[in-house]
Design a protein around this motif. Structure first.
Motif, mmCIF file in Angstrom:
data_model
loop_
_atom_site.group_PDB
_atom_site.id
_atom_site.type_symbol
_atom_site.label_atom_id
_atom_site.label_comp_id
_atom_site.label_asym_id
_atom_site.label_seq_id
_atom_site.Cartn_x
_atom_site.Cartn_y
_atom_site.Cartn_z
ATOM 1 N N ARG A 148 -7.886 4.355 39.073
ATOM 2 C CA ARG A 148 -8.529 4.899 37.777
ATOM 3 C C ARG A 148 -7.369 5.979 37.164
ATOM 4 N N LEU A 149 -7.119 6.729 38.164
ATOM 5 C CA LEU A 149 -6.127 8.009 37.800
ATOM 6 C C LEU A 149 -4.691 7.371 37.502
ATOM 7 N N ILE A 150 -4.311 6.449 38.258
ATOM 8 C CA ILE A 150 -3.223 5.808 38.073
ATOM 9 C C ILE A 150 -2.934 5.051 36.812
ATOM 10 N N ALA A 151 -4.018 4.278 36.561
ATOM 11 C CA ALA A 151 -3.934 3.251 35.307
ATOM 12 C C ALA A 151 -4.065 4.206 34.047
ATOM 13 N N ALA A 152 -4.570 5.388 34.223
ATOM 14 C CA ALA A 152 -4.842 6.156 33.054
ATOM 15 C C ALA A 152 -3.679 6.843 32.779
ATOM 16 N N ALA A 153 -2.523 6.974 33.630
ATOM 17 C CA ALA A 153 -1.239 7.903 33.581
ATOM 18 C C ALA A 153 -0.562 7.648 32.272
ATOM 19 N N PRO A 154 -0.093 6.582 31.525
ATOM 20 C CA PRO A 154 0.268 6.330 30.378
ATOM 21 C C PRO A 154 -0.144 7.360 29.210
ATOM 22 N N GLU A 155 -1.651 6.882 29.191
ATOM 23 C CA GLU A 155 -2.386 7.605 28.235
ATOM 24 C C GLU A 155 -2.443 9.246 28.395
ATOM 25 N N LEU A 156 -2.680 9.609 29.651
ATOM 26 C CA LEU A 156 -2.521 11.098 29.882
ATOM 27 C C LEU A 156 -1.482 11.645 29.446
ATOM 28 N N LEU A 157 -0.220 11.001 29.849
ATOM 29 C CA LEU A 157 1.054 11.636 29.632
ATOM 30 C C LEU A 157 1.479 11.965 28.174
ATOM 31 N N ASP A 158 0.794 10.479 27.315
ATOM 32 C CA ASP A 158 1.207 10.719 26.027
ATOM 33 C C ASP A 158 0.352 11.830 25.330
#
Length: 90
Positions: free
Chosen positions: A50-60
């Motif tokens: 879940r954390l890895i999958a959210a990475a692009p949105e978290l960075l944005d």
């Protein structure tokens, strides 16, 4: 700022792989290692997915919030995390 990583969104599939919007594989969380054999291994792997999958949105989202960066120390962790994710200097 242009991304060097595979653009999001990313998602975790039912087989433990992180995939991009086009279906290409980003990472295989369950396909290797010893974690799944630990007592709560699949639970930990699911949380990692879940954390890895959210990475692009978290960075944005973090980059968008940097609009409010006024140089105060409270923003240092955000600057450091962005630098870690992008491979740039903090």
């Amino acid at each position: 700022m242009s991304a060097k990583h595979t653009p999001g969104p990313w998602y975790a599939d039912e087989r433990g792989r992180i995939r991009c919007a086009g279906g290409g594989e980003i990472a295989d969380i369950r396909g290797w290692g010893w974690m799944q054999y630990k007592p709560n291994g699949e639970e930990v792997q699911d949380a990692n997915m879940r954390l890895i999958a959210a990475a692009p949105e978290l960075l944005d989202a973090l980059q968008d919030l940097m609009f409010f960066d006024n140089g105060k120390p409270e923003f240092e962790a955000a600057r450091t995390a962005i630098a870690k994710a992008t491979g740039s200097a903090a």
